[in-house]
Enzyme design. Structure first.
Site, PDB file in Angstrom:
ATOM      1  N   ALA A  38      49.352  40.007  31.545  1.00  0.00           N
ATOM      2  CA  ALA A  38      50.063  40.830  32.522  1.00  0.00           C
ATOM      3  C   ALA A  38      49.079  41.450  33.511  1.00  0.00           C
ATOM      4  CB  ALA A  38      50.875  41.899  31.802  1.00  0.00           C
ATOM      5  N   GLU A  59      51.304  42.276  39.899  1.00  0.00           N
ATOM      6  CA  GLU A  59      52.260  43.379  40.097  1.00  0.00           C
ATOM      7  C   GLU A  59      53.024  43.137  41.400  1.00  0.00           C
ATOM      8  OE1 GLU A  59      50.073  47.053  40.014  1.00  0.00           O
ATOM      9  OE2 GLU A  59      49.483  46.758  37.916  1.00  0.00           O
ATOM     10  N   PRO A  60      54.078  43.917  41.629  1.00  0.00           N
ATOM     11  CA  PRO A  60      54.825  43.723  42.876  1.00  0.00           C
ATOM     12  C   PRO A  60      53.922  43.791  44.111  1.00  0.00           C
ATOM     13  CG  PRO A  60      56.043  45.157  41.409  1.00  0.00           C
ATOM     14  CD  PRO A  60      54.736  44.881  40.729  1.00  0.00           C
ATOM     15  N   SER A 110      47.082  38.171  44.698  1.00  0.00           N
ATOM     16  CA  SER A 110      45.733  37.640  44.935  1.00  0.00           C
ATOM     17  C   SER A 110      44.680  38.744  44.856  1.00  0.00           C
ATOM     18  CB  SER A 110      45.670  36.971  46.311  1.00  0.00           C
ATOM     19  OG  SER A 110      46.460  35.799  46.306  1.00  0.00           O
ATOM     20  N   THR A 120      54.527  34.966  32.881  1.00  0.00           N
ATOM     21  CA  THR A 120      54.927  33.755  32.160  1.00  0.00           C
ATOM     22  C   THR A 120      55.017  34.048  30.664  1.00  0.00           C
ATOM     23  OG1 THR A 120      53.841  32.398  33.815  1.00  0.00           O
ATOM     24  CG2 THR A 120      54.328  31.336  31.716  1.00  0.00           C
ATOM     25  N   HIS A 142      59.383   6.019  45.960  1.00  0.00           N
ATOM     26  CA  HIS A 142      60.726   5.818  45.399  1.00  0.00           C
ATOM     27  C   HIS A 142      61.803   5.798  46.490  1.00  0.00           C
ATOM     28  CE1 HIS A 142      58.864   6.693  41.515  1.00  0.00           C
ATOM     29  NE2 HIS A 142      59.989   6.405  40.910  1.00  0.00           N
ATOM     30  N   GLY A 161      64.842   6.614  48.795  1.00  0.00           N
ATOM     31  CA  GLY A 161      66.051   7.424  48.546  1.00  0.00           C
ATOM     32  C   GLY A 161      66.139   7.840  47.090  1.00  0.00           C
ATOM     33  N   GLU A 170      47.525  31.393  38.644  1.00  0.00           N
ATOM     34  CA  GLU A 170      46.122  31.510  38.207  1.00  0.00           C
ATOM     35  C   GLU A 170      45.132  31.404  39.387  1.00  0.00           C
ATOM     36  OE1 GLU A 170      44.997  30.130  34.381  1.00  0.00           O
ATOM     37  OE2 GLU A 170      47.048  30.177  33.633  1.00  0.00           O
ATOM     38  N   SER A 187      45.388  28.309  45.999  1.00  0.00           N
ATOM     39  CA  SER A 187      44.324  27.452  46.551  1.00  0.00           C
ATOM     40  C   SER A 187      43.389  28.239  47.465  1.00  0.00           C
ATOM     41  CB  SER A 187      44.943  26.292  47.326  1.00  0.00           C
ATOM     42  OG  SER A 187      45.524  25.388  46.418  1.00  0.00           O
TER      43      SER A 187
HETATM   44  N1  COS Z   1      33.386  36.398  35.842  1.00  0.00           N
HETATM   45  C1  COS Z   1      32.793  37.585  35.527  1.00  0.00           C
HETATM   46  N2  COS Z   1      32.777  38.632  36.373  1.00  0.00           N
HETATM   47  C2  COS Z   1      33.365  38.468  37.566  1.00  0.00           C
HETATM   48  C3  COS Z   1      33.998  37.278  37.955  1.00  0.00           C
HETATM   49  C4  COS Z   1      33.991  36.206  37.024  1.00  0.00           C
HETATM   50  N3  COS Z   1      34.558  35.040  37.316  1.00  0.00           N
HETATM   51  N4  COS Z   1      34.485  37.413  39.184  1.00  0.00           N
HETATM   52  C5  COS Z   1      34.177  38.659  39.592  1.00  0.00           C
HETATM   53  N5  COS Z   1      33.503  39.284  38.604  1.00  0.00           N
HETATM   54  C6  COS Z   1      32.936  40.652  38.650  1.00  0.00           C
HETATM   55  C7  COS Z   1      32.009  40.777  39.849  1.00  0.00           C
HETATM   56  O1  COS Z   1      30.713  40.345  39.517  1.00  0.00           O
HETATM   57  C8  COS Z   1      32.080  42.266  40.136  1.00  0.00           C
HETATM   58  O2  COS Z   1      31.267  42.940  39.221  1.00  0.00           O
HETATM   59  P1  COS Z   1      30.213  44.079  39.733  1.00  0.00           P
HETATM   60  O3  COS Z   1      31.063  45.114  40.399  1.00  0.00           O
HETATM   61  O4  COS Z   1      29.570  44.545  38.469  1.00  0.00           O
HETATM   62  O5  COS Z   1      29.292  43.407  40.688  1.00  0.00           O
HETATM   63  C9  COS Z   1      33.520  42.627  39.790  1.00  0.00           C
HETATM   64  O6  COS Z   1      33.978  41.593  38.874  1.00  0.00           O
HETATM   65  C10 COS Z   1      34.423  42.646  40.995  1.00  0.00           C
HETATM   66  O7  COS Z   1      34.357  41.368  41.602  1.00  0.00           O
HETATM   67  P2  COS Z   1      34.650  41.080  43.144  1.00  0.00           P
HETATM   68  O8  COS Z   1      34.001  42.141  43.956  1.00  0.00           O
HETATM   69  O9  COS Z   1      34.315  39.671  43.420  1.00  0.00           O
HETATM   70  O10 COS Z   1      36.231  41.333  43.206  1.00  0.00           O
HETATM   71  P3  COS Z   1      37.270  41.114  44.380  1.00  0.00           P
HETATM   72  O11 COS Z   1      38.177  42.265  44.411  1.00  0.00           O
HETATM   73  O12 COS Z   1      36.544  40.768  45.655  1.00  0.00           O
HETATM   74  O13 COS Z   1      38.175  39.884  43.890  1.00  0.00           O
HETATM   75  C11 COS Z   1      38.930  37.632  43.576  1.00  0.00           C
HETATM   76  C12 COS Z   1      37.775  38.664  43.666  1.00  0.00           C
HETATM   77  C13 COS Z   1      39.688  37.425  44.859  1.00  0.00           C
HETATM   78  C14 COS Z   1      38.208  36.376  43.174  1.00  0.00           C
HETATM   79  C15 COS Z   1      39.938  38.052  42.457  1.00  0.00           C
HETATM   80  O14 COS Z   1      40.686  39.168  42.857  1.00  0.00           O
HETATM   81  C16 COS Z   1      40.868  36.954  42.072  1.00  0.00           C
HETATM   82  O15 COS Z   1      40.497  36.025  41.329  1.00  0.00           O
HETATM   83  N6  COS Z   1      42.157  37.006  42.521  1.00  0.00           N
HETATM   84  C17 COS Z   1      43.176  36.098  42.102  1.00  0.00           C
HETATM   85  C18 COS Z   1      43.842  36.613  40.908  1.00  0.00           C
HETATM   86  C19 COS Z   1      44.664  35.566  40.256  1.00  0.00           C
HETATM   87  O16 COS Z   1      44.206  34.495  39.918  1.00  0.00           O
HETATM   88  N7  COS Z   1      45.928  35.893  40.016  1.00  0.00           N
HETATM   89  C20 COS Z   1      46.803  34.978  39.412  1.00  0.00           C
HETATM   90  C21 COS Z   1      47.758  35.698  38.592  1.00  0.00           C
HETATM   91  S1  COS Z   1      47.247  35.926  36.976  1.00  0.00           S
HETATM   92  S2  COS Z   1      47.991  34.297  36.111  1.00  0.00           S
END
Ligand code: COS
Length: 382
Positions: free
Chosen positions: A121, A124-125, A129, A155, A337, A339, A362, A365
């Site tokens: 979980a 959130e609303p 990303s 999920t 395929h 139609g 997750e 893209s």
């Molecule tokens: N593994 C370990 N640590 C990680 C990491 C990873 N893959 N990615 C980031 N971190 C750490 C960073 O190193 C940073 O640590 P420090 O503050 O100690 O330097 C901290 O986490 C924050 O990272 P960052 O500044 O990169 O965070 P952002 O807010 O810029 O976000 C993204 C990065 C966009 C990559 C992240 O928000 C993301 O993956 N978003 C998508 C979320 C998602 O997949 N949602 C799907 C729904 S859940 S099924």
């Protein structure tokens, strides 16, 4: 796992897919549910425990092995995979990767056996990303935390027995550093589920809101026992999850190519098989090329994961390329395929809708692109 035992598992899953899952696809679509007998058979096969270490009753597969099994499984509708998906992946791996010994002892055996279903979980609303902007609060109150907030599109929430919940524990700390990950049993007072989401595809896969209203959990429910590390736990879980989703795409690539080949070599137009037309061959060749390339990046990321190396870039590439590739392959399958491709009976239109989600959940893209480019730049300076 030794080679023979692994091959036995792989063949068993392959037979299960051909004999049980593929024949049940239409029933799942019609009823918007996976029958309980099939869920039980998945338990009996050990599928809920693929990724959980043997010491806790799982099969303890490597990432390479897990990807192979998931690819076999997703030759059938990806909806079947979704039943085990969160328990194998994002709903258990926070505990596997960062949990304390006590947390592992308490939860992993139940998750491995499929007695407990895990869900994750984070979303959130107003935070998808931008995962670090979540608003759900966990307020410290003596020996407990009180969790309040809404999680969206979760999920397996209706099936879940335990949630990994990301919430803010440090009121003065904005962004990632203020977040902790909690293990929250689904039957705790203060948790309610929203109505089932109506989706573009993947009928039978269950998602809904999870609403926490002053849900009280002990302070030691924080994964790893230390507050403020939950965002990093979530990111590590998602890195691994992205390789898994790459493997999900591969199984559907196989199925859609099989369907495209079989239809185009059976149907005749202008006196010859569709498959003998060079423009159709172009589509078949592009799909095969996409599938082989996707398999390559997924395997490479999985090998790196198993070697204990940093996979942020490779996992994002695997998920990005494989999910986009299966989207292209599904689109060509519909086109080949003709139609019939638009008609429900041939199933390719269903798979086309089902795999659309792979480019979104997750990490969309565009998030994968961002992670890849950031990592390229980070590795340049390190
Ligand atoms: N593994 C370990 N640590 C990680 C990491 C990873 N893959 N990615 C980031 N971190 C750490 C960073 O190193 C940073 O640590 P420090 O503050 O100690 O330097 C901290 O986490 C924050 O990272 P960052 O500044 O990169 O965070 P952002 O807010 O810029 O976000 C993204 C990065 C966009 C990559 C992240 O928000 C993301 O993956 N978003 C998508 C979320 C998602 O997949 N949602 C799907 C729904 S859940 S099924």
């Amino acid at each position: 796992m030794d080679v023979e035992t692994f091959e036995l598992l792989r063949n068993t899953v392959s037979r299960f897919v051909s004999e049980r899952l593929i024949p049940a696809e239409d029933e799942v679509e019609a009823n918007d549910d996976v029958p309980e007998e099939i869920v039980q058979e998945m338990r009996d096969l050990g599928l809920f425990g693929l990724s959980i270490p043997e010491a806790f009753g799982g099969l303890g597969l490597s990432m390479v092995e897990e990807a192979v099994i998931i690819r076999e499984l997703t030759r059938a509708s990806v909806v079947f995979r979704s039943v085990i998906g969160t328990t194998v992946g994002i709903g258990s791996q926070g505990i596997v990767i960062d949990g304390t010994d006590g947390q592992k002892q308490e939860w992993l055996p139940k998750l491995a056996a499929g007695q407990a279903i895990g869900a994750f979980a984070l979303t959130e609303p107003e935070a998808g990303s931008d995962a670090a902007s979540i608003k759900t609060q966990a307020a410290r109150d003596g020996d407990v935390y009180r969790i309040t907030g809404t999680k969206r599109f979760i999920t397996n929430a209706p099936r879940a027995s335990v949630f990994t919940v990301m919430a803010r524990t440090e009121p003065g700390t904005p962004g990632a550093a203020g977040i902790s990950a909690f293990i929250v049993p689904a039957d705790k007072p203060g948790i309610t589920l929203g109505k089932p989401d109506r989706k573009m595809g993947q009928r039978g896969a269950k998602t809904c809101d999870v609403i926490f209203d002053d849900c009280i959990v002990p302070a030691d429910a924080i994964i790893g026992g230390k507050p403020g590390l939950g965002f990093k736990t979530a990111m590590k879980v998602l890195d691994r999850g992205r390789i898994h989703i790459g493997a999900v795409a591969l199984g559907m690539c196989d199925r859609l190519i099989e369907a495209s080949l079989s239809y185009s070599s059976g149907r005749k137009q202008f006196g010859q098989r569709l498959a003998d037309f060079q423009l159709v061959q172009g589509m078949l060749a592009d799909s095969q090329t996409d599938a082989l390339a996707a398999a390559g990046v997924v395997e490479q990321a999985a090998r790196r994961f198993d070697a204990g190396q940093d996979v942020r870039l490779e996992a994002a590439v695997a998920k990005y390329f494989a999910s986009e590739a299966v989207g292209r392959i599904a689109d060509r399958a519909v086109q080949i395929h003709g139609g019939a491709g638009y008609m429900a009976d041939y199933k390719v239109e269903r798979f086309y809708r089902d795999v659309r989600l792979l480019r979104i959940y997750e990490g969309a893209s565009q998030i994968q692109q961002l992670v890849i480019a950031r990592e390229m730049l980070r590795r340049l300076t390190n």
